[in-house]
Write a protein that holds these residues in place. Structure first.
Motif, PDB file in Angstrom:
ATOM      1  N   ALA A  46       0.677  -0.710  -0.141  1.00 57.05           N
ATOM      2  CA  ALA A  46       0.211   0.193  -0.315  1.00 57.05           C
ATOM      3  C   ALA A  46       0.639   1.166   0.165  1.00 57.05           C
ATOM      4  O   ALA A  46       0.666   1.871  -0.516  1.00 57.05           O
ATOM      5  CB  ALA A  46      -0.919   0.453   0.935  1.00 57.05           C
ATOM      6  N   LEU A  47       2.413   1.641   0.945  1.00 58.95           N
ATOM      7  CA  LEU A  47       2.622   2.333   1.004  1.00 58.95           C
ATOM      8  C   LEU A  47       4.151   2.325  -0.517  1.00 58.95           C
ATOM      9  O   LEU A  47       3.112   3.196  -1.293  1.00 58.95           O
ATOM     10  CB  LEU A  47       3.636   2.395   2.417  1.00 58.95           C
ATOM     11  CG  LEU A  47       3.503   2.214   3.121  1.00 58.95           C
ATOM     12  CD1 LEU A  47       4.790   1.559   4.589  1.00 58.95           C
ATOM     13  CD2 LEU A  47       2.402   3.589   3.675  1.00 58.95           C
ATOM     14  N   VAL A  48       3.954   1.866  -0.528  1.00 57.70           N
ATOM     15  CA  VAL A  48       4.506   1.531  -2.442  1.00 57.70           C
ATOM     16  C   VAL A  48       3.965   1.785  -3.364  1.00 57.70           C
ATOM     17  O   VAL A  48       3.722   2.715  -4.680  1.00 57.70           O
ATOM     18  CB  VAL A  48       4.969   0.477  -2.476  1.00 57.70           C
ATOM     19  CG1 VAL A  48       5.023   0.094  -4.292  1.00 57.70           C
ATOM     20  CG2 VAL A  48       6.404  -0.057  -2.119  1.00 57.70           C
ATOM     21  N   ALA A  50       0.899   4.356  -3.300  1.00 59.63           N
ATOM     22  CA  ALA A  50       1.195   5.458  -2.867  1.00 59.63           C
ATOM     23  C   ALA A  50       2.654   5.925  -3.119  1.00 59.63           C
ATOM     24  O   ALA A  50       1.948   7.520  -2.906  1.00 59.63           O
ATOM     25  CB  ALA A  50       0.802   5.706  -1.093  1.00 59.63           C
ATOM     26  N   GLY A  51       2.647   5.234  -4.068  1.00 58.73           N
ATOM     27  CA  GLY A  51       4.198   6.144  -3.889  1.00 58.73           C
ATOM     28  C   GLY A  51       5.578   6.522  -3.615  1.00 58.73           C
ATOM     29  O   GLY A  51       6.129   7.069  -3.814  1.00 58.73           O
ATOM     30  N   TYR A  52       5.485   5.790  -2.375  1.00 63.13           N
ATOM     31  CA  TYR A  52       6.990   5.944  -1.758  1.00 63.13           C
ATOM     32  C   TYR A  52       7.794   4.876  -2.090  1.00 63.13           C
ATOM     33  O   TYR A  52       7.289   3.588  -2.415  1.00 63.13           O
ATOM     34  CB  TYR A  52       6.736   5.844  -0.136  1.00 63.13           C
ATOM     35  CG  TYR A  52       5.537   6.989   0.681  1.00 63.13           C
ATOM     36  CD1 TYR A  52       6.403   8.104   0.380  1.00 63.13           C
ATOM     37  CD2 TYR A  52       3.644   6.677   0.654  1.00 63.13           C
ATOM     38  CE1 TYR A  52       5.405   9.082   0.984  1.00 63.13           C
ATOM     39  CE2 TYR A  52       3.347   8.247   0.712  1.00 63.13           C
ATOM     40  CZ  TYR A  52       4.251   9.128   1.192  1.00 63.13           C
ATOM     41  OH  TYR A  52       3.284  10.482   1.288  1.00 63.13           O
ATOM     42  N   ARG A  53       8.728   4.601  -2.141  1.00 58.23           N
ATOM     43  CA  ARG A  53       9.958   3.966  -1.530  1.00 58.23           C
ATOM     44  C   ARG A  53      10.221   2.901   0.029  1.00 58.23           C
ATOM     45  O   ARG A  53      10.619   3.605   0.684  1.00 58.23           O
ATOM     46  CB  ARG A  53      11.532   4.527  -2.579  1.00 58.23           C
ATOM     47  CG  ARG A  53      12.020   3.510  -1.644  1.00 58.23           C
ATOM     48  CD  ARG A  53      13.744   4.078  -2.595  1.00 58.23           C
ATOM     49  NE  ARG A  53      14.857   3.098  -2.045  1.00 58.23           N
ATOM     50  CZ  ARG A  53      17.027   3.465  -2.285  1.00 58.23           C
ATOM     51  NH1 ARG A  53      16.226   4.718  -2.704  1.00 58.23           N
ATOM     52  NH2 ARG A  53      17.530   2.696  -2.188  1.00 58.23           N
ATOM     53  N   VAL A  54      10.113   1.860   0.047  1.00 56.72           N
ATOM     54  CA  VAL A  54       9.919   1.148   1.629  1.00 56.72           C
ATOM     55  C   VAL A  54      11.047   0.801   1.823  1.00 56.72           C
ATOM     56  O   VAL A  54      11.528  -0.466   0.996  1.00 56.72           O
ATOM     57  CB  VAL A  54       8.211   0.358   0.967  1.00 56.72           C
ATOM     58  CG1 VAL A  54       8.277   0.051   2.675  1.00 56.72           C
ATOM     59  CG2 VAL A  54       7.146   1.437   1.587  1.00 56.72           C
ATOM     60  N   ILE A  55      11.384   1.013   2.324  1.00 59.49           N
ATOM     61  CA  ILE A  55      12.982  -0.012   3.255  1.00 59.49           C
ATOM     62  C   ILE A  55      12.857  -0.063   4.779  1.00 59.49           C
ATOM     63  O   ILE A  55      12.736   0.270   5.148  1.00 59.49           O
ATOM     64  CB  ILE A  55      13.892   1.230   3.457  1.00 59.49           C
ATOM     65  CG1 ILE A  55      14.278   2.157   1.718  1.00 59.49           C
ATOM     66  CG2 ILE A  55      15.233   0.963   3.683  1.00 59.49           C
ATOM     67  CD1 ILE A  55      15.419   3.381   1.785  1.00 59.49           C
ATOM     68  N   ARG A  56      12.617  -1.591   4.909  1.00 58.47           N
ATOM     69  CA  ARG A  56      12.656  -2.047   5.784  1.00 58.47           C
ATOM     70  C   ARG A  56      14.254  -2.895   6.681  1.00 58.47           C
ATOM     71  O   ARG A  56      15.231  -3.497   5.368  1.00 58.47           O
ATOM     72  CB  ARG A  56      11.446  -3.550   6.063  1.00 58.47           C
ATOM     73  CG  ARG A  56      10.545  -2.704   5.116  1.00 58.47           C
ATOM     74  CD  ARG A  56       9.652  -4.514   5.615  1.00 58.47           C
ATOM     75  NE  ARG A  56      10.066  -4.813   3.986  1.00 58.47           N
ATOM     76  CZ  ARG A  56       9.812  -6.398   3.343  1.00 58.47           C
ATOM     77  NH1 ARG A  56       9.184  -6.897   4.217  1.00 58.47           N
ATOM     78  NH2 ARG A  56      10.095  -7.167   1.955  1.00 58.47           N
ATOM     79  N   LEU A  57      14.565  -3.118   7.772  1.00 59.21           N
ATOM     80  CA  LEU A  57      15.354  -3.420   8.314  1.00 59.21           C
ATOM     81  C   LEU A  57      15.264  -4.401   9.373  1.00 59.21           C
ATOM     82  O   LEU A  57      14.280  -4.610   9.887  1.00 59.21           O
ATOM     83  CB  LEU A  57      16.191  -2.322   8.452  1.00 59.21           C
ATOM     84  CG  LEU A  57      16.101  -1.712   9.668  1.00 59.21           C
ATOM     85  CD1 LEU A  57      17.461  -1.460  11.030  1.00 59.21           C
ATOM     86  CD2 LEU A  57      15.150  -0.492   9.831  1.00 59.21           C
ATOM     87  N   ASP A  58      16.388  -5.682   9.897  1.00 59.81           N
ATOM     88  CA  ASP A  58      16.158  -6.555  10.946  1.00 59.81           C
ATOM     89  C   ASP A  58      17.575  -5.922  11.578  1.00 59.81           C
ATOM     90  O   ASP A  58      18.515  -5.124  11.238  1.00 59.81           O
ATOM     91  CB  ASP A  58      17.555  -7.581  10.660  1.00 59.81           C
ATOM     92  CG  ASP A  58      16.242  -8.852   9.794  1.00 59.81           C
ATOM     93  OD1 ASP A  58      15.314  -8.251   9.467  1.00 59.81           O
ATOM     94  OD2 ASP A  58      16.606  -9.530   9.312  1.00 59.81           O
ATOM     95  N   ASN A  59      16.295  -5.310  12.699  1.00 61.60           N
ATOM     96  CA  ASN A  59      16.995  -4.170  14.052  1.00 61.60           C
ATOM     97  C   ASN A  59      18.997  -5.356  14.208  1.00 61.60           C
ATOM     98  O   ASN A  59      18.821  -6.611  14.007  1.00 61.60           O
ATOM     99  CB  ASN A  59      16.684  -4.246  15.272  1.00 61.60           C
ATOM    100  CG  ASN A  59      15.428  -2.882  14.774  1.00 61.60           C
ATOM    101  OD1 ASN A  59      15.706  -2.105  14.204  1.00 61.60           O
ATOM    102  ND2 ASN A  59      13.842  -4.195  15.469  1.00 61.60           N
ATOM    103  N   ARG A  60      19.722  -5.229  14.773  1.00 65.65           N
ATOM    104  CA  ARG A  60      20.785  -5.435  15.469  1.00 65.65           C
ATOM    105  C   ARG A  60      20.423  -6.304  15.909  1.00 65.65           C
ATOM    106  O   ARG A  60      19.758  -6.633  17.026  1.00 65.65           O
ATOM    107  CB  ARG A  60      21.564  -4.601  16.262  1.00 65.65           C
ATOM    108  CG  ARG A  60      21.285  -3.738  17.561  1.00 65.65           C
ATOM    109  CD  ARG A  60      22.245  -3.185  18.355  1.00 65.65           C
ATOM    110  NE  ARG A  60      23.105  -1.924  17.426  1.00 65.65           N
ATOM    111  CZ  ARG A  60      24.137  -1.417  17.205  1.00 65.65           C
ATOM    112  NH1 ARG A  60      24.895  -1.944  19.104  1.00 65.65           N
ATOM    113  NH2 ARG A  60      25.199  -0.339  17.131  1.00 65.65           N
TER     114      ARG A  60
END
Length: 300
Positions: A46-48, A50-60
């Motif tokens: 949904a965020l993509v 809506a026009g966004y680049r979505v970055i997710r990360l595994d926390n340390r």
């Protein structure tokens, strides 16, 4: 994809790797012991859309990111007792360190500014990102999280018993049963998740990575971060606080407190939402979230 950030290895997923367009970035930070795959695909899409680049990360210390075995396992009971007595809590690393990881991920990807969205502990890290580098923030969204202020309501005792408990055995079935019990305890009563679906998600996450030692170190980092609440008044950026009114782990009063402490923050309470992200909750989250991001984008 693994990148070097803050001198450690961080696993990320990027919806538009190498994108040099004007597509604004949303950085998603997950909660205690949770991996980047815990973000519901429907929310990411949904965020993509809506026009966004979505970055997710595994926390340390979780998922496929670098582990910190060399720091040992803290005594959670002792550190929690010290917190209650007002004594300094010693954590292997801090939420500020984890916020620095997030900023370093943006640096490594060449992202100057981002909307930062965090859930639970991820919301605390997002607050720390905003405090450390407000100029890097387009907006802040803190979901089912807390300021960490003393005196706020605590989790229900039965939830804490499950959270601090251990599986009956080390075999996969015992581990699965334990986490099904946990997610049922903290889940949204107004948006129940089918148990078969829940078991499938937990199994997939455990097959990707199962590392409870990292969860323990992250938990102590949360307890040790006891000055954040007083610092939040310094923030001056578009802020949305979303919280479930039926959250048994981080009560709704914690969301109210966070919104009160951040000047101009908008609070959205969701009836029937607990401490998870089932499909119905995701839909309710997106209704205020996307307009919030769009509005911040237009004034930045």
């Amino acid at each position: 994809m693994k990148i070097k950030a803050n001198q450690i290895d961080i696993e990320i997923e990027d919806s538009h790797p190498g994108d040099t367009s004007a597509r604004p970035v949303v950085l998603l930070i997950m909660g205690l012991g949770m991996q980047l795959v815990a973000w519901p695909p429907a929310m990411v899409q949904a965020l993509v859309d809506a026009g966004y680049r979505v970055i997710r990360l595994d926390n340390r210390d979780i998922g496929l990111s670098q582990k910190f075995d060399h720091l040992g396992q803290p005594n959670l009971v002792w550190e929690s007792l010290k917190y209650k007595l007002g004594l300094p809590v010693k954590s292997p690393y801090s939420l500020h360190d984890m916020a620095t990881d997030a900023l370093a991920v943006l640096d490594a990807l060449g992202v100057a500014q981002a909307h930062v969205v965090g859930v639970s502990m991820g919301g605390m890290i997002a607050q720390r990102v905003a405090l450390a580098a407000p100029e890097r923030m387009l907006s802040l969204t803190s979901i089912m999280s807390s300021s960490g202020a003393r005196g706020l309501p605590q989790a229900k005792p039965q939830v804490m018993r499950v959270l601090l408990g251990r599986p009956a055995g080390s075999d996969p079935q015992s581990v699965l049963d334990h986490y099904v019990k946990l997610f049922k305890a903290i889940g949204s009563p107004g948006f129940p998740t089918d148990e078969a679906e829940l078991r499938e998600r937990i199994t997939e996450a455990a097959q990707r990575s199962f590392y409870p030692a990292g969860t323990l170190r992250q938990m102590v980092a949360i307890v040790a971060d006891n000055r954040r609440a007083a610092e939040l008044a310094s923030l001056r950026l578009p802020t949305l606080v979303i919280h479930g009114k039926a959250d048994p782990l981080v009560p709704f009063a914690c969301g109210e407190d966070t919104a009160r402490r951040i000047p101009g923050a908008r609070l959205i309470g969701i009836d029937g939402m607990g401490h998870d992200l089932p499909a119905g909750v995701v839909q309710r989250l997106l209704e205020p979230l996307i307009p919030h991001l769009n509005s911040a984008k237009s004034i930045s």
